[in-house]
Design a protein around this motif. Sequence first.
Motif, PDB file in Angstrom:
ATOM      1  N   VAL A 119       0.835  -1.203   0.000  1.00  0.00           N
ATOM      2  CA  VAL A 119       0.000   0.000   0.000  1.00  0.00           C
ATOM      3  C   VAL A 119       0.873   1.257   0.000  1.00  0.00           C
ATOM      4  N   THR A 120       2.049   1.188   0.575  1.00  0.00           N
ATOM      5  CA  THR A 120       2.969   2.325   0.526  1.00  0.00           C
ATOM      6  C   THR A 120       3.433   2.559  -0.911  1.00  0.00           C
ATOM      7  N   ALA A 121       3.736   1.492  -1.625  1.00  0.00           N
ATOM      8  CA  ALA A 121       4.127   1.626  -3.033  1.00  0.00           C
ATOM      9  C   ALA A 121       2.975   2.198  -3.856  1.00  0.00           C
ATOM     10  N   SER A 155       6.223  14.742  -0.972  1.00  0.00           N
ATOM     11  CA  SER A 155       5.503  13.564  -0.484  1.00  0.00           C
ATOM     12  C   SER A 155       6.206  12.279  -0.912  1.00  0.00           C
ATOM     13  N   ARG A 156       6.731  12.263  -2.120  1.00  0.00           N
ATOM     14  CA  ARG A 156       7.475  11.082  -2.587  1.00  0.00           C
ATOM     15  C   ARG A 156       8.741  10.870  -1.763  1.00  0.00           C
ATOM     16  N   ARG A 157       9.416  11.956  -1.434  1.00  0.00           N
ATOM     17  CA  ARG A 157      10.632  11.857  -0.615  1.00  0.00           C
ATOM     18  C   ARG A 157      10.291  11.292   0.760  1.00  0.00           C
ATOM     19  N   ARG A 158       9.181  11.745   1.341  1.00  0.00           N
ATOM     20  CA  ARG A 158       8.772  11.238   2.648  1.00  0.00           C
ATOM     21  C   ARG A 158       8.463   9.744   2.587  1.00  0.00           C
ATOM     22  N   ILE A 159       7.805   9.336   1.516  1.00  0.00           N
ATOM     23  CA  ILE A 159       7.497   7.915   1.360  1.00  0.00           C
ATOM     24  C   ILE A 159       8.792   7.115   1.167  1.00  0.00           C
ATOM     25  N   GLN A 160       9.743   7.646   0.430  1.00  0.00           N
ATOM     26  CA  GLN A 160      11.022   6.953   0.246  1.00  0.00           C
ATOM     27  C   GLN A 160      11.723   6.729   1.582  1.00  0.00           C
ATOM     28  N   TRP A 161      11.685   7.726   2.458  1.00  0.00           N
ATOM     29  CA  TRP A 161      12.297   7.574   3.775  1.00  0.00           C
ATOM     30  C   TRP A 161      11.578   6.506   4.591  1.00  0.00           C
ATOM     31  N   VAL A 162      10.262   6.488   4.518  1.00  0.00           N
ATOM     32  CA  VAL A 162       9.493   5.489   5.258  1.00  0.00           C
ATOM     33  C   VAL A 162       9.793   4.088   4.725  1.00  0.00           C
ATOM     34  N   ILE A 163       9.855   3.936   3.415  1.00  0.00           N
ATOM     35  CA  ILE A 163      10.172   2.626   2.829  1.00  0.00           C
ATOM     36  C   ILE A 163      11.579   2.189   3.252  1.00  0.00           C
ATOM     37  N   ALA A 164      12.521   3.103   3.229  1.00  0.00           N
ATOM     38  CA  ALA A 164      13.879   2.767   3.670  1.00  0.00           C
ATOM     39  C   ALA A 164      13.869   2.322   5.136  1.00  0.00           C
ATOM     40  N   GLY A 165      13.141   3.034   5.971  1.00  0.00           N
ATOM     41  CA  GLY A 165      13.035   2.655   7.378  1.00  0.00           C
ATOM     42  C   GLY A 165      12.392   1.298   7.559  1.00  0.00           C
ATOM     43  N   PHE A 166      11.331   1.034   6.786  1.00  0.00           N
ATOM     44  CA  PHE A 166      10.680  -0.270   6.849  1.00  0.00           C
ATOM     45  C   PHE A 166      11.628  -1.393   6.441  1.00  0.00           C
ATOM     46  N   ILE A 167      12.322  -1.199   5.341  1.00  0.00           N
ATOM     47  CA  ILE A 167      13.209  -2.249   4.851  1.00  0.00           C
ATOM     48  C   ILE A 167      14.314  -2.538   5.857  1.00  0.00           C
ATOM     49  N   ILE A 168      14.927  -1.481   6.371  1.00  0.00           N
ATOM     50  CA  ILE A 168      15.996  -1.667   7.359  1.00  0.00           C
ATOM     51  C   ILE A 168      15.470  -2.383   8.597  1.00  0.00           C
ATOM     52  N   SER A 169      14.259  -2.029   9.005  1.00  0.00           N
ATOM     53  CA  SER A 169      13.723  -2.633  10.227  1.00  0.00           C
ATOM     54  C   SER A 169      13.172  -4.029  10.013  1.00  0.00           C
ATOM     55  N   LEU A 170      12.644  -4.295   8.844  1.00  0.00           N
ATOM     56  CA  LEU A 170      11.965  -5.572   8.638  1.00  0.00           C
ATOM     57  C   LEU A 170      12.880  -6.732   8.282  1.00  0.00           C
ATOM     58  N   PRO A 180      16.106  -2.722  15.167  1.00  0.00           N
ATOM     59  CA  PRO A 180      16.106  -1.922  13.938  1.00  0.00           C
ATOM     60  C   PRO A 180      14.768  -1.263  13.631  1.00  0.00           C
ATOM     61  N   MET A 181      13.691  -1.688  14.288  1.00  0.00           N
ATOM     62  CA  MET A 181      12.386  -1.075  14.046  1.00  0.00           C
ATOM     63  C   MET A 181      12.340   0.368  14.531  1.00  0.00           C
ATOM     64  N   LEU A 182      13.354   0.784  15.264  1.00  0.00           N
ATOM     65  CA  LEU A 182      13.458   2.182  15.655  1.00  0.00           C
ATOM     66  C   LEU A 182      13.709   3.068  14.438  1.00  0.00           C
ATOM     67  N   CYS A 183      14.118   2.456  13.326  1.00  0.00           N
ATOM     68  CA  CYS A 183      14.329   3.216  12.094  1.00  0.00           C
ATOM     69  C   CYS A 183      13.021   3.732  11.509  1.00  0.00           C
ATOM     70  N   VAL A 184      11.911   3.078  11.780  1.00  0.00           N
ATOM     71  CA  VAL A 184      10.637   3.489  11.201  1.00  0.00           C
ATOM     72  C   VAL A 184      10.208   4.858  11.719  1.00  0.00           C
ATOM     73  N   PRO A 185      10.118   5.061  13.058  1.00  0.00           N
ATOM     74  CA  PRO A 185       9.744   6.412  13.491  1.00  0.00           C
ATOM     75  C   PRO A 185      10.755   7.479  13.062  1.00  0.00           C
ATOM     76  N   ALA A 186      12.029   7.107  13.033  1.00  0.00           N
ATOM     77  CA  ALA A 186      13.039   8.068  12.588  1.00  0.00           C
ATOM     78  C   ALA A 186      12.832   8.434  11.129  1.00  0.00           C
ATOM     79  N   SER A 187      12.439   7.465  10.318  1.00  0.00           N
ATOM     80  CA  SER A 187      12.225   7.749   8.888  1.00  0.00           C
ATOM     81  C   SER A 187      10.966   8.594   8.676  1.00  0.00           C
ATOM     82  N   ILE A 188       9.964   8.437   9.539  1.00  0.00           N
ATOM     83  CA  ILE A 188       8.754   9.249   9.414  1.00  0.00           C
ATOM     84  C   ILE A 188       9.067  10.702   9.792  1.00  0.00           C
ATOM     85  N   ALA A 189       9.951  10.873  10.749  1.00  0.00           N
ATOM     86  CA  ALA A 189      10.317  12.222  11.176  1.00  0.00           C
ATOM     87  C   ALA A 189      11.183  12.942  10.151  1.00  0.00           C
TER      88      ALA A 189
END
Length: 172
Positions: free
Chosen positions: A103-105, A116-131, A162-171
């Motif tokens: 759904v993010t994609a 908005s695309r840049r913000r989504i890219q950061w969130v995806i990067a955070g998700f990948i690193i954490s997951l 590593p899931m701490l990367c998700v909130p950091a990527s949203i910020a």
Amino acid sequence: KVHYLVAPLSIWTMPLTYHFVSRFPVWRSPGPVWRAIQWLLYAVFVLVFWPAFGVIIYLGLGVSDSATRFMAAHPSLYLTACQVTTGPLAVYTIVCFVLSLVVTARNYRRVPNADSRRRIQWVIAGFIISLIPFVIVTFAFRVAGWGSERTYSIYSPLSFLPMLCVPASIAA
């Protein structure tokens, strides 16, 4: 006892993650199909996993001797709860995270501006690193059964760091 209270609450993050990213970054409803998936994830959690955790928590907290006697008289209830909260819960968790990425994609393709695309890219990067560590550990121990419960209890908490990367990527 704190573990028995916190663990089931932490599992709410699975459907909530999907709910959050389905609306990120524009905070609008994603559409009827995506909302249906969202409510299906909530329904499965509330109807299957929440009661199973309830059985285990009730016994783990040692609330009463009558609970222990009841479970001794009905061992299949406890065994079913244990089975539901291992392999199926691991699969459910992975499905929630994969659907969150899908759904993010979808949202990425639909947002109109570069910010908005840049913000989504950061969130995806955070998700990948954490997951990656979480999915590997969960699949290896819970789905494939490649290790002991003791080894899983050592590596599982480390896979959440590593899931701490998700909130950091949203910020970001």
